[in-house]
Design a protein around this motif. Structure first.
Motif, PDB file in Angstrom:
ATOM      1  N   MET A  45      -3.042  -4.601  -9.449  1.00 17.51           N
ATOM      2  CA  MET A  45      -2.211  -3.903  -8.474  1.00 17.51           C
ATOM      3  C   MET A  45      -1.262  -4.908  -7.831  1.00 17.51           C
ATOM      4  SD  MET A  45      -3.308  -1.904  -4.952  1.00 17.51           S
ATOM      5  CE  MET A  45      -4.178  -0.608  -5.802  1.00 17.51           C
ATOM      6  N   PHE A  46      -0.009  -4.525  -7.695  1.00 21.08           N
ATOM      7  CA  PHE A  46       0.975  -5.363  -7.017  1.00 21.08           C
ATOM      8  C   PHE A  46       1.310  -4.721  -5.687  1.00 21.08           C
ATOM      9  CE2 PHE A  46       5.462  -6.499  -6.150  1.00 21.08           C
ATOM     10  CZ  PHE A  46       5.262  -7.859  -5.929  1.00 21.08           C
ATOM     11  N   ILE A  47       1.250  -5.526  -4.609  1.00 18.74           N
ATOM     12  CA  ILE A  47       1.495  -5.030  -3.255  1.00 18.74           C
ATOM     13  C   ILE A  47       2.724  -5.744  -2.701  1.00 18.74           C
ATOM     14  CG2 ILE A  47       0.522  -4.707  -0.949  1.00 18.74           C
ATOM     15  CD1 ILE A  47      -2.257  -4.961  -2.213  1.00 18.74           C
ATOM     16  N   PRO A  48       3.880  -5.100  -2.733  1.00 16.92           N
ATOM     17  CA  PRO A  48       5.066  -5.736  -2.159  1.00 16.92           C
ATOM     18  C   PRO A  48       4.918  -6.021  -0.667  1.00 16.92           C
ATOM     19  CG  PRO A  48       5.688  -3.871  -3.532  1.00 16.92           C
ATOM     20  CD  PRO A  48       4.200  -3.807  -3.353  1.00 16.92           C
ATOM     21  N   ARG A  49       4.255  -5.080   0.062  1.00 18.41           N
ATOM     22  CA  ARG A  49       4.144  -5.281   1.510  1.00 18.41           C
ATOM     23  C   ARG A  49       2.969  -4.482   2.067  1.00 18.41           C
ATOM     24  NH1 ARG A  49       7.478  -6.873   5.786  1.00 18.41           N
ATOM     25  NH2 ARG A  49       7.084  -5.822   7.776  1.00 18.41           N
ATOM     26  N   LEU A  50       2.195  -5.137   2.901  1.00 20.80           N
ATOM     27  CA  LEU A  50       1.109  -4.504   3.645  1.00 20.80           C
ATOM     28  C   LEU A  50       1.140  -5.039   5.069  1.00 20.80           C
ATOM     29  CD1 LEU A  50      -1.595  -2.985   4.074  1.00 20.80           C
ATOM     30  CD2 LEU A  50      -2.761  -4.980   3.140  1.00 20.80           C
ATOM     31  N   SER A  51       1.226  -4.135   6.034  1.00 19.21           N
ATOM     32  CA  SER A  51       1.237  -4.563   7.437  1.00 19.21           C
ATOM     33  C   SER A  51       0.216  -3.775   8.228  1.00 19.21           C
ATOM     34  CB  SER A  51       2.633  -4.381   8.054  1.00 19.21           C
ATOM     35  OG  SER A  51       2.961  -3.006   8.152  1.00 19.21           O
ATOM     36  N   LEU A  52      -0.416  -4.476   9.176  1.00 22.78           N
ATOM     37  CA  LEU A  52      -1.391  -3.886  10.090  1.00 22.78           C
ATOM     38  C   LEU A  52      -1.039  -4.327  11.499  1.00 22.78           C
ATOM     39  CD1 LEU A  52      -4.600  -4.590   7.988  1.00 22.78           C
ATOM     40  CD2 LEU A  52      -3.862  -2.314   8.702  1.00 22.78           C
ATOM     41  N   ASN A  53      -0.926  -3.367  12.411  1.00 25.88           N
ATOM     42  CA  ASN A  53      -0.578  -3.669  13.798  1.00 25.88           C
ATOM     43  C   ASN A  53      -1.608  -3.041  14.717  1.00 25.88           C
ATOM     44  OD1 ASN A  53       2.253  -4.991  13.743  1.00 25.88           O
ATOM     45  ND2 ASN A  53       2.427  -3.247  12.344  1.00 25.88           N
ATOM     46  N   ALA A  54      -2.191  -3.879  15.605  1.00 24.51           N
ATOM     47  CA  ALA A  54      -3.224  -3.405  16.523  1.00 24.51           C
ATOM     48  C   ALA A  54      -2.606  -2.602  17.647  1.00 24.51           C
ATOM     49  CB  ALA A  54      -4.004  -4.586  17.074  1.00 24.51           C
TER      50      ALA A  54
ATOM     51  N   ALA B 102       0.455   0.242   7.107  1.00 23.17           N
ATOM     52  CA  ALA B 102       1.568   0.663   6.257  1.00 23.17           C
ATOM     53  C   ALA B 102       1.477  -0.120   4.957  1.00 23.17           C
ATOM     54  CB  ALA B 102       2.900   0.410   6.949  1.00 23.17           C
ATOM     55  N   LEU B 103       1.282   0.589   3.847  1.00 19.12           N
ATOM     56  CA  LEU B 103       1.047  -0.054   2.562  1.00 19.12           C
ATOM     57  C   LEU B 103       2.041   0.440   1.522  1.00 19.12           C
ATOM     58  CD1 LEU B 103      -0.715  -1.615   0.423  1.00 19.12           C
ATOM     59  CD2 LEU B 103      -2.066   0.484   0.221  1.00 19.12           C
TER      60      LEU B 103
END
Length: 635
Positions: free
Chosen positions: A171-180, A188-189
């Motif tokens: 799997m290729f993940i260009p962008r993954l962000s997690l904000n508390a 956001a994946l």
């Protein structure tokens, strides 16, 4: 007093200046080996820092480490389990005094994560503490609390290798962000798995909740390829994946190759029963106008995932999945069969359907057990009512390597009424028919299996009536076209009597042959015939020679033809050969071109005496010269 404050200010300024100078001249890279040793002692894995370590001074110090790698398990197939091009962490200092780690920002750039299992199913992500004494100390003291406000992962690659099957997925993940925020984290994946785009947004519990193994809530929405996804629920013990209570919903307005199906939706509830075993409850799938319900158990402890369950539907309409005959150039698909997928899963599923609808056939009360084990698919027992007859049988599909399958089929129909079939509705009255198909083949597609098929087919029709008015409208239907010549009556509203009918074929290496194996007897006319169907090319050349029964004055002109059917299985075309033309064509060369029908038709023409009992003759052909190759599936 003013002078004292001035002196204190000068001292503080000097101390701050000295500290700033220390941090700007301090090179943390001198302690790289100590850092590596500390991490290795905690993980038991080899650690490498090939790049430099940068330390940024501020109220929230930032550490940047380049080219970091974490070693794989001792049994792993690659040296490193994790590689990171750049790691960046921004740390709040004051919470450290209270054993509280707070990262305001954590960034991974181009990480490569390689996950794999061994032959026993053990994962390389299972990392133990460095020593027994240290492990015991860890168990008696609570770990420091960890909270991360913002996580950003860019251009990540995740590879998973199954140690039992040796198959690999990535799997290729260009962008993954997690904000508390508000006790949870906003996710956001963006990812691509097996050339299918994945987009997921929603909220999950904090990382601190995960690490402390407390109930973990999930509320996500997104897209998986053509499907929209909703996943909501919680996991009581997330680190052990125990206590699952999740509701899943997948919806697609259309799928590739299934545009006529319309809206497709699947909903299910997932709960765990014991380690590695999950109950899939309240399964509800809707495919266009068809709805399927059921339950299943998923076991992930074996060499392959195993599914055990049951599915039930009131009405299953297969018509949207099948191309209409007018659009088909071939009857048998050349699409490669999913052989590799067959070897990835074990299954034991009971399937029931009150009604199964297709353009050619309607089944009632279908019951079937589907078993898939080590790449062998078995449908047995299989039963249903078709046109008031009883269908029974079994089918075996056995994978060979990564692309080929062996197929064995034994199907029987007892007491079928032809007049209840969709294509013959109202054209027949009674005429109970028995059908037996026994066949075997090998190939990488349905077309390839049929091209090398071996076996035999026998259909026997009993006494019945056929509506004469429908005969002239039969088009390319061999049976109806022939019956139109067999009726000596001019009253097209009458029902012609059929005393018996037989169609018998022997199949060798994809060639279905019938030598006087096609026969029909009516009150006025008899008919006998045969021919060849090439299952590889799907071309057919069949013929029937009708003749009047003794004592009846049937039209000589109507009897002076051998009724022929050519074209293909998808698009049969009726032909009529006069006896003179047949006699001329009855040569070896013509027989080679036509697959034997010319010799057969010539033989029909040259019969010294007519057959008073053609059905008996056809049955005699059915019982002799059977294919030598076995069509029985191995036990």
């Amino acid at each position: 007093m003013t002078r004292i404050i001035k002196y204190i200010s000068v001292v503080i300024l000097a101390i701050v200046t000295m500290l700033v100078g220390f941090f700007f001249t301090f090179d943390i890279n001198h302690y790289k080996d100590d850092i590596v040793h500390a991490v290795e002692s905690q993980t038991g894995r080899k650690v490498s820092i090939a790049g430099k370590i940068h330390l940024g001074l501020s109220l929230l110090p930032t550490v940047v480490i380049e080219k970091v790698s974490l070693g794989n398990a001792s049994w792993g197939t690659r040296p490193a389990m994790l590689k990171v091009r750049r790691l960046e962490a921004q740390i709040a200092l004051m919470p450290l005094l209270h054993r509280y780690i707070r990262l305001t920002r954590f960034v991974l750039v181009r990480p490569e994560l390689y996950l794999e299992t061994d032959r026993r199913g053990r994962g390389n992500w299972e990392i133990a503490a460095g020593g027994k004494k240290q492990k015991a100390e860890t168990e008696t003291s609570s770990p420091p609390s960890l909270r991360i406000h913002h996580i950003l992962i860019e251009e990540a690659t995740v590879i998973y290798r199954d140690g039992r099957s040796h198959r690999q997925r990535s799997m290729f993940i260009p962008r993954l962000s997690l904000n508390a925020g508000g006790g949870s984290m906003r996710l956001a994946l963006q990812a691509d798995y097996d050339k299918k785009p994945i987009r997921v947004d929603g909220s999950i519990a904090s990382l601190d909740t995960l690490l402390s193994n407390r109930p973990y809530k999930v509320d996500l929405k997104g897209r998986l390829g053509k499907f929209s996804l909703t996943l909501k629920g919680d996991v009581q013990q997330p680190l052990e994946a125990r206590g699952l209570k999740l509701d899943l919903k997948l919806i697609a307005n259309s799928l590739k190759g299934l545009t006529r199906v319309g809206r497709v939706s699947v909903t299910a509830s997932l709960a765990d029963e014991k380690p590695g075993v999950y109950a899939i409850k309240s399964i509800k799938a809707r495919l266009g106008g068809s709805e399927i319900r059921g339950t299943a158990m998923l076991d992930l402890n074996g060499a392959r995932p195993a599914v055990d369950g049951s599915l039930d539907t009131g009405r299953l309409d297969l018509s949207p999945f099948l191309k209409s005959r007018s659009r088909r150039t071939r009857l048998f698909s050349r699409t490669p069969l999913p052989v590799v997928q067959m070897q990835k899963l074990d299954a034991d599923v009971d399937i029931t359907a009150a009604k199964v609808v297709s353009p050619e056939l309607i089944l009632h009360g279908m019951k079937m057990r589907l078993r898939l084990h080590r790449g062998r698919l078995r449908l047995s027992p299989l039963s249903a009512k078709v046109a008031d007859g009883d269908l029974s049988g079994e089918v075996d599909v056995i994978s060979r390597g990564t692309s080929m399958v062996d197929v064995y089929a034994l199907l029987r129909v007892k007491g079928l009424k032809p007049g209840l079939l969709p294509k013959l509705k109202g054209k027949f009255r009674d005429g109970r028919t028995d059908i037996t198909l026994h066949a075997a083949g090998r190939g990488d597609s349905i077309a390839a299996v049929m091209a090398g098929l071996n076996g035999n087919l026998l259909a026997r029709m009993g006494k019945g009536k056929v509506q004469t008015s429908s005969l002239e409208k039969a088009g390319g239907d061999l049976l109806m076209r022939t019956l139109s010549l067999l009726s000596p009556e001019n009253n097209k509203d009458a029902m012609s009597d059929v005393r018996c009918g037989v169609a018998a074929f022997h199949v060798r290496q994809g060639l279905a042959r019938s030598d006087k194996g096609i026969a029909m007897e009516t009150n006025g006319v008899n008919a006998v015939g045969g021919g060849v169907v090439n299952l590889a090319t799907e071309k057919l050349d069949l013929g029937l020679r009708p003749y009047a029964r003794k004592g009846l004055g049937a039209s000589v002109g109507r009897m002076a033809e051998v009724v022929r059917l050519g074209g293909t299985l998808a698009h049969p075309e009726p032909k009529a050969d006069t006896l003179a033309a047949v006699k001329t064509a009855a040569t070896v060369g013509a027989a080679f071109v036509t697959g034997g029908i010319s010799l057969l038709a010539g033989g029909l023409y040259n019969m010294a005496t007519v057959d008073e009992h053609p059905c008996t003759t056809a049955l005699a052909f059915a019982n002799k010269d059977r294919p030598a190759a076995t069509t029985a599936a191995p036990k």
